[in-house]
Design a protein around this motif. Structure first.
Motif, PDB file in Angstrom:
ATOM      1  N   PHE A 165      16.662 -12.827  -9.630  1.00  0.00           N
ATOM      2  CA  PHE A 165      16.420 -12.346 -10.991  1.00  0.00           C
ATOM      3  C   PHE A 165      15.780 -10.944 -10.944  1.00  0.00           C
ATOM      4  CE2 PHE A 165      15.997 -16.752 -13.288  1.00  0.00           C
ATOM      5  CZ  PHE A 165      17.300 -17.036 -12.950  1.00  0.00           C
ATOM      6  N   ALA A 166      14.852 -10.736  -9.983  1.00  0.00           N
ATOM      7  CA  ALA A 166      14.217  -9.423  -9.822  1.00  0.00           C
ATOM      8  C   ALA A 166      15.265  -8.378  -9.441  1.00  0.00           C
ATOM      9  CB  ALA A 166      13.115  -9.488  -8.759  1.00  0.00           C
ATOM     10  N   PHE A 167      16.155  -8.766  -8.533  1.00  0.00           N
ATOM     11  CA  PHE A 167      17.220  -7.876  -8.088  1.00  0.00           C
ATOM     12  C   PHE A 167      18.118  -7.505  -9.261  1.00  0.00           C
ATOM     13  CE2 PHE A 167      21.407  -7.111  -6.094  1.00  0.00           C
ATOM     14  CZ  PHE A 167      21.052  -6.127  -5.195  1.00  0.00           C
ATOM     15  N   GLN A 168      18.390  -8.459 -10.139  1.00  0.00           N
ATOM     16  CA  GLN A 168      19.235  -8.197 -11.310  1.00  0.00           C
ATOM     17  C   GLN A 168      18.551  -7.233 -12.287  1.00  0.00           C
ATOM     18  OE1 GLN A 168      19.889 -12.415 -12.088  1.00  0.00           O
ATOM     19  NE2 GLN A 168      22.047 -12.209 -11.577  1.00  0.00           N
ATOM     20  N   VAL A 169      17.208  -7.284 -12.350  1.00  0.00           N
ATOM     21  CA  VAL A 169      16.485  -6.297 -13.158  1.00  0.00           C
ATOM     22  C   VAL A 169      16.676  -4.905 -12.545  1.00  0.00           C
ATOM     23  CG1 VAL A 169      14.226  -5.513 -13.994  1.00  0.00           C
ATOM     24  CG2 VAL A 169      14.750  -7.952 -13.965  1.00  0.00           C
ATOM     25  N   GLY A 170      16.582  -4.829 -11.207  1.00  0.00           N
ATOM     26  CA  GLY A 170      16.779  -3.557 -10.517  1.00  0.00           C
ATOM     27  C   GLY A 170      18.169  -2.985 -10.779  1.00  0.00           C
ATOM     28  N   GLN A 193       0.844  -1.200   0.000  1.00  0.00           N
ATOM     29  CA  GLN A 193       0.000   0.000   0.000  1.00  0.00           C
ATOM     30  C   GLN A 193       0.882   1.253   0.000  1.00  0.00           C
ATOM     31  OE1 GLN A 193      -3.231  -1.232  -0.132  1.00  0.00           O
ATOM     32  NE2 GLN A 193      -3.691   0.787  -1.002  1.00  0.00           N
ATOM     33  N   VAL A 194       1.944   1.236   0.801  1.00  0.00           N
ATOM     34  CA  VAL A 194       2.914   2.340   0.826  1.00  0.00           C
ATOM     35  C   VAL A 194       3.543   2.488  -0.568  1.00  0.00           C
ATOM     36  CG1 VAL A 194       5.174   3.071   1.750  1.00  0.00           C
ATOM     37  CG2 VAL A 194       3.415   2.127   3.289  1.00  0.00           C
ATOM     38  N   TYR A 195       3.902   1.353  -1.164  1.00  0.00           N
ATOM     39  CA  TYR A 195       4.505   1.335  -2.502  1.00  0.00           C
ATOM     40  C   TYR A 195       3.598   2.025  -3.510  1.00  0.00           C
ATOM     41  CZ  TYR A 195       6.290  -0.754  -6.870  1.00  0.00           C
ATOM     42  OH  TYR A 195       6.777  -0.964  -8.133  1.00  0.00           O
ATOM     43  N   ARG A 196       2.323   1.614  -3.537  1.00  0.00           N
ATOM     44  CA  ARG A 196       1.406   2.196  -4.530  1.00  0.00           C
ATOM     45  C   ARG A 196       1.208   3.706  -4.312  1.00  0.00           C
ATOM     46  NH1 ARG A 196      -3.393   3.526  -6.893  1.00  0.00           N
ATOM     47  NH2 ARG A 196      -3.648   2.519  -8.904  1.00  0.00           N
ATOM     48  N   GLY A 197       1.011   4.076  -3.032  1.00  0.00           N
ATOM     49  CA  GLY A 197       0.801   5.499  -2.725  1.00  0.00           C
ATOM     50  C   GLY A 197       1.983   6.338  -3.195  1.00  0.00           C
ATOM     51  N   ALA A 198       3.204   5.869  -2.901  1.00  0.00           N
ATOM     52  CA  ALA A 198       4.411   6.603  -3.292  1.00  0.00           C
ATOM     53  C   ALA A 198       4.580   6.614  -4.810  1.00  0.00           C
ATOM     54  CB  ALA A 198       5.639   5.965  -2.627  1.00  0.00           C
ATOM     55  N   LYS A 249      14.340   4.355 -16.090  1.00  0.00           N
ATOM     56  CA  LYS A 249      13.584   4.822 -14.926  1.00  0.00           C
ATOM     57  C   LYS A 249      12.160   4.266 -14.938  1.00  0.00           C
ATOM     58  CE  LYS A 249      15.904   9.108 -13.638  1.00  0.00           C
ATOM     59  NZ  LYS A 249      16.651   8.364 -12.593  1.00  0.00           N
ATOM     60  N   ALA A 250      11.680   3.823 -13.751  1.00  0.00           N
ATOM     61  CA  ALA A 250      10.291   3.393 -13.626  1.00  0.00           C
ATOM     62  C   ALA A 250       9.389   4.572 -13.977  1.00  0.00           C
ATOM     63  CB  ALA A 250      10.015   2.928 -12.202  1.00  0.00           C
ATOM     64  N   ASP A 309      10.132   7.531  -8.170  1.00  0.00           N
ATOM     65  CA  ASP A 309      11.451   7.517  -7.533  1.00  0.00           C
ATOM     66  C   ASP A 309      11.387   7.308  -6.021  1.00  0.00           C
ATOM     67  OD1 ASP A 309      12.555   7.927  -9.988  1.00  0.00           O
ATOM     68  OD2 ASP A 309      12.900  10.077  -9.722  1.00  0.00           O
ATOM     69  N   THR A 310      10.183   7.444  -5.441  1.00  0.00           N
ATOM     70  CA  THR A 310      10.036   7.284  -3.985  1.00  0.00           C
ATOM     71  C   THR A 310       9.497   5.908  -3.615  1.00  0.00           C
ATOM     72  OG1 THR A 310       7.780   8.169  -4.012  1.00  0.00           O
ATOM     73  CG2 THR A 310       9.563   9.759  -3.721  1.00  0.00           C
ATOM     74  N   ARG A 311       9.585   4.952  -4.534  1.00  0.00           N
ATOM     75  CA  ARG A 311       8.960   3.649  -4.289  1.00  0.00           C
ATOM     76  C   ARG A 311       9.801   2.692  -3.444  1.00  0.00           C
ATOM     77  NH1 ARG A 311      11.679   3.281  -9.035  1.00  0.00           N
ATOM     78  NH2 ARG A 311      12.379   1.280  -9.818  1.00  0.00           N
ATOM     79  N   SER A 312      11.012   3.062  -3.092  1.00  0.00           N
ATOM     80  CA  SER A 312      11.941   2.121  -2.452  1.00  0.00           C
ATOM     81  C   SER A 312      11.447   1.586  -1.106  1.00  0.00           C
ATOM     82  CB  SER A 312      13.302   2.775  -2.246  1.00  0.00           C
ATOM     83  OG  SER A 312      13.799   3.203  -3.488  1.00  0.00           O
ATOM     84  N   LEU A 313      10.905   2.461  -0.254  1.00  0.00           N
ATOM     85  CA  LEU A 313      10.487   2.008   1.068  1.00  0.00           C
ATOM     86  C   LEU A 313       9.419   0.914   0.966  1.00  0.00           C
ATOM     87  CD1 LEU A 313      10.343   2.135   4.164  1.00  0.00           C
ATOM     88  CD2 LEU A 313       8.675   4.004   3.923  1.00  0.00           C
ATOM     89  N   GLY A 314       8.348   1.215   0.243  1.00  0.00           N
ATOM     90  CA  GLY A 314       7.261   0.235   0.097  1.00  0.00           C
ATOM     91  C   GLY A 314       7.743  -1.051  -0.535  1.00  0.00           C
ATOM     92  N   PHE A 315       8.569  -0.905  -1.557  1.00  0.00           N
ATOM     93  CA  PHE A 315       9.142  -2.084  -2.206  1.00  0.00           C
ATOM     94  C   PHE A 315       9.957  -2.909  -1.210  1.00  0.00           C
ATOM     95  CE2 PHE A 315      12.449  -4.408  -4.394  1.00  0.00           C
ATOM     96  CZ  PHE A 315      11.755  -5.020  -5.424  1.00  0.00           C
ATOM     97  N   GLY A 316      10.772  -2.201  -0.433  1.00  0.00           N
ATOM     98  CA  GLY A 316      11.665  -2.871   0.510  1.00  0.00           C
ATOM     99  C   GLY A 316      10.928  -3.651   1.597  1.00  0.00           C
TER     100      GLY A 316
END
Lengths: 127, 127, 127
Positions: free
Chosen positions: B18-23, A87-92, B32-33, A98-105
Motif C-alpha cells: 500500500f505504501a509503494f502504491q502511494v509512492g 537518519q540518512v533519510y532525515r538528513g537528506a 512532490k514531497a 527529492d534526495t530522500r530515496s537512499l535513506g528511504f530505501g
C-alpha cells in the motif's frame, strides 16, 4: 535477543527525537495545534517523523519475528541498518526532499528482508 | 505460533505494498514531497495506506496477545480476516470512499475480538 | 506478564475508541473521506487520535521489552500512566489544544523510561 532489544530501543528513541524536533519546529515556525502544515521547514520535519513511524510500525514486529524464526544477530544488524537509513533519510529530506530515496530505501530493504525472511522461516518450521 | 507469524508477515507486506502504491501515485499525479494532498486518486491511495497503518498498529499486538492468552489458531484466523478486510477496504475506497464500511468493519472486528479476548484471557489467568 | 497484557489491551481499546470518535466527528461535521480537515472540533478529534497512535507505536514495544529486561510490574504501572496520560491529553486538547502539554508529557515520560530502562537492562544482561 538482547541485541535486538538494544537496537529496538535505539529505533524507538530515534523516532522520539524526531517527534521532539517536530515540536521544536512548531514553536520556531509558530504552527499551532491542531494544524499540521506550515512553512516548508516545518512540513519537512513533520513528514520525516510521520514516514519514520510508517516504517517503524512494520520494522519492529518484522525484526522480532525474524530474530525468532531466522537469526537474532542478523535481525539486530538489519535493525541497525534501519536506524542508519532513517537518519540518512532525515538528513537528506531536511535539505531537499527529492534526495530522500537512499535513506528511504535502506529502511524499506530492512523491512522487506525481515518480513520475507520470517515468512520463509515460519513456513519451513511448519512443514 | 508459526501461523501467527506467517499471517503477521503477510499483513506487514500488504501495508508495504500500500505504501509503494502511494509512492507510485506520487509519481503519476506529480505530488512532490512533503505534500500529502493532490488529485482525488492520490488522496484515496494516501488515506487507505494511513488507515491501514492505524488499524495495523492495534492488530499486531492484539493478535499476538490473543494467540498467547487465548488461542493461536483463532488468532491466525482473525489475522487473515484482517488482511482480507484491508484488501476489501482498499478496493472499495479507490472506487468510492463511501463504500469503505465493510472492509473497515472486518479489520475493526478482528481488532476488537483480539483485544477484548486478551483482556478476558489475561484477567482469568491472573485470578 | 499478565498485567502488561491487560494494560496493553486497555491502551489498544482506548486508541480504538479515539478512532471511533473521529468517525463520529466525520458524520457530525460532515467531513467526507478522504478529507482529513474540517471544522476545528473535527481537527482536534483527528489530531488526538493521530498523536495517540504516534505515542502508542513507541509505547507498546518499549513496555514489553521493559517488562522482560527490567520489571513486569513497573512496566504495567508505566502502561497505566500512559493510558491516563492519553485520556488527560484528549480531554484537554478537545477544550483547548494549548493545554495538551501535561497529558502529552505523561505519555512521553512513560515511553522514555521504558526505552532507556530497556537499553540499560539489555546492555547489562549482555555484559
Amino acid at each position: 535477543m538482547e541485541w535486538v532489544a538494544v537496537v529496538t530501543s535505539i529505533a524507538l528513541l530515534q523516532a522520539f527525537v524526531f517527534a521532539f524536533q517536530v515540536g521544536m519546529a512548531r514553536v520556531r515556525y509558530d504552527v499551532k495545534a491542531p494544524a499540521t502544515a506550515g512553512p516548508e521547514e516545518f512540513n519537512r520535519a513533520f513528514r520525516t517523523h510521520q514516514n519514520t513511524l510508517e516504517q517503524l510500525v512494520l520494522m519492529v514486529p518484522a525484526m522480532w519475528m525474524f530474530a525468532w524464526y531466522v537469526r537474532a544477530d542478523v535481525a539486530a544488524g538489519l535493525g541497525l541498518l534501519f536506524v542508519v537509513g532513517r537518519q540518512v533519510y532525515r538528513g537528506a529530506y531536511m535539505k531537499n526532499p527529492d534526495t530522500r530515496s537512499l535513506g528511504f530505501g535502506l529502511g524499506a530493504l530492512a523491512i522487506v528482508v525481515c518480513a520475507i525472511g520470517t515468512l520463509v522461516g515460519a513456513v519451513l518450521s511448519i512443514v
